[in-house]
Design a protein around this motif. Sequence first.
Motif, short mmCIF file in Angstrom:
data_model
loop_
_atom_site.label_atom_id
_atom_site.label_comp_id
_atom_site.label_asym_id
_atom_site.label_seq_id
_atom_site.Cartn_x
_atom_site.Cartn_y
_atom_site.Cartn_z
N ARG A 20 0.67 -1.38 0.16
CA ARG A 20 0.21 -0.17 0.32
C ARG A 20 0.75 1.25 -0.31
O ARG A 20 0.80 2.11 -1.06
CB ARG A 20 -0.85 -0.04 1.39
N ARG A 21 1.70 1.32 1.18
CA ARG A 21 2.83 2.35 0.85
C ARG A 21 3.69 2.42 0.45
O ARG A 21 4.80 1.60 1.11
CB ARG A 21 3.17 3.47 2.55
N ALA A 23 8.17 4.27 -0.97
CA ALA A 23 8.40 5.21 -0.76
C ALA A 23 8.85 5.04 -1.67
O ALA A 23 10.24 4.11 -2.31
CB ALA A 23 9.15 5.66 0.69
N ASP A 100 0.78 6.53 -8.47
CA ASP A 100 -0.36 6.94 -7.17
C ASP A 100 -1.46 6.73 -7.30
O ASP A 100 -3.02 6.86 -6.33
CB ASP A 100 0.09 8.44 -7.49
N ASP A 104 0.20 4.38 -2.22
CA ASP A 104 0.12 5.47 -1.58
C ASP A 104 1.24 5.71 -1.41
O ASP A 104 2.47 5.63 -1.08
CB ASP A 104 -0.46 5.22 -0.41
N ARG A 106 4.80 8.55 -1.98
CA ARG A 106 5.64 9.26 -1.47
C ARG A 106 7.13 9.51 -2.13
O ARG A 106 7.89 8.62 -1.78
CB ARG A 106 5.55 9.20 0.21
N HIS A 123 2.55 13.03 -4.70
CA HIS A 123 3.46 13.91 -2.91
C HIS A 123 4.25 13.72 -3.14
O HIS A 123 5.56 12.66 -3.36
CB HIS A 123 2.54 12.51 -1.58
N GLU A 186 6.64 10.84 7.34
CA GLU A 186 5.82 9.68 6.48
C GLU A 186 6.64 8.26 7.12
O GLU A 186 7.12 7.34 6.94
CB GLU A 186 6.76 10.13 4.98
N ARG A 189 5.59 6.74 10.10
CA ARG A 189 4.22 5.99 9.68
C ARG A 189 4.17 5.28 8.94
O ARG A 189 3.52 3.84 8.64
CB ARG A 189 3.44 6.90 8.24
N PHE A 191 6.34 2.74 5.90
CA PHE A 191 6.21 1.97 4.40
C PHE A 191 6.20 0.42 4.38
O PHE A 191 7.07 -0.15 4.93
CB PHE A 191 7.27 2.37 3.42
N ASP A 192 5.46 0.11 2.73
CA ASP A 192 5.99 -1.44 2.89
C ASP A 192 6.96 -1.76 1.73
O ASP A 192 7.35 -3.12 1.76
CB ASP A 192 4.70 -2.46 2.10
N THR A 218 10.89 -3.08 5.95
CA THR A 218 10.72 -3.07 5.02
C THR A 218 11.23 -3.79 4.47
O THR A 218 12.15 -3.51 3.82
CB THR A 218 11.09 -0.85 4.65
#
Length: 256
Positions: A20-21, A23, A100, A104, A106, A123, A186, A189, A191-192, A218
């Motif tokens: 999901r996330r 970076a 995007d 999610d 960044r 982002h 960030e 929070r 990241f995956d 990660t």
Amino acid sequence: MRDDLVPAVERVAARLRGARRVAVLTGAGMSVASGLPTYRGIGGLYNDMVVDEGMPIEEILHAYTFARNPALTWKYIAQIERACRGAVANEGHHVLARWDARFDVRVVTQNVDGFHRAAGSRHVIELHGNLGELKCIDCERQYTLGELEPLALPPRCLHCDGLIRPNVVLFGEMLPSAALDDFDTELRRGFDVMFSIGTSAGFPYIQQPVIEAARRGTYTVEINPDGTLLSSSVAEHLACPALYALQAIDAALAVG
Ligand SMILES: [Zn+2]
């Protein structure tokens, strides 16, 4: 695709499918396919180069030189700007912008060329600023380079005659605190998946987050034709140019 890269690209695509996330930390290598030179310093500008004045570029692009002799610093900023002009975001930037819609994402970049935003990434944290943004150091009025042409060295504010500077981090200056705070938020929070793309990772504020993320589980991926300080810490090192790897991963994602 290069045969030797297939297994790694497949593994990255598989991890992304469940992510999901995401970076994406980028450096000068990200913009090579846009025709920009891989410099060091401002957005990776000038690699250990000694300029006409016999000073190392780090000294010319240093805050104290800008304070004492802004015309000299500006001479090289204008040169850098000319090298960037006409260049545009490449397909690698566009792949990330399209992600995007799926993740999610960044983007955290050391580049000052503004290409991630231009490609449409929503982002983007620009750690070293943006060369296309200028401002008067006295009245803070904002300018674009086009508005100040023909460019005087140094350019002066049309409103108050104050000195104009680009919104980039010079040597000897702190990184913008708002960008650092955003990055920090960030990171906390989590990241995956975390990519480090086209950066020599020489800066601790790029190196540490990747090493820390890898340690915390990660899935970390480095894309760089050369090995770096990070290569031994990441889960995958794709030894190829940024554009090539991103297109390959994107294609693998589309298939799966
Ligand atoms: Zn002004």
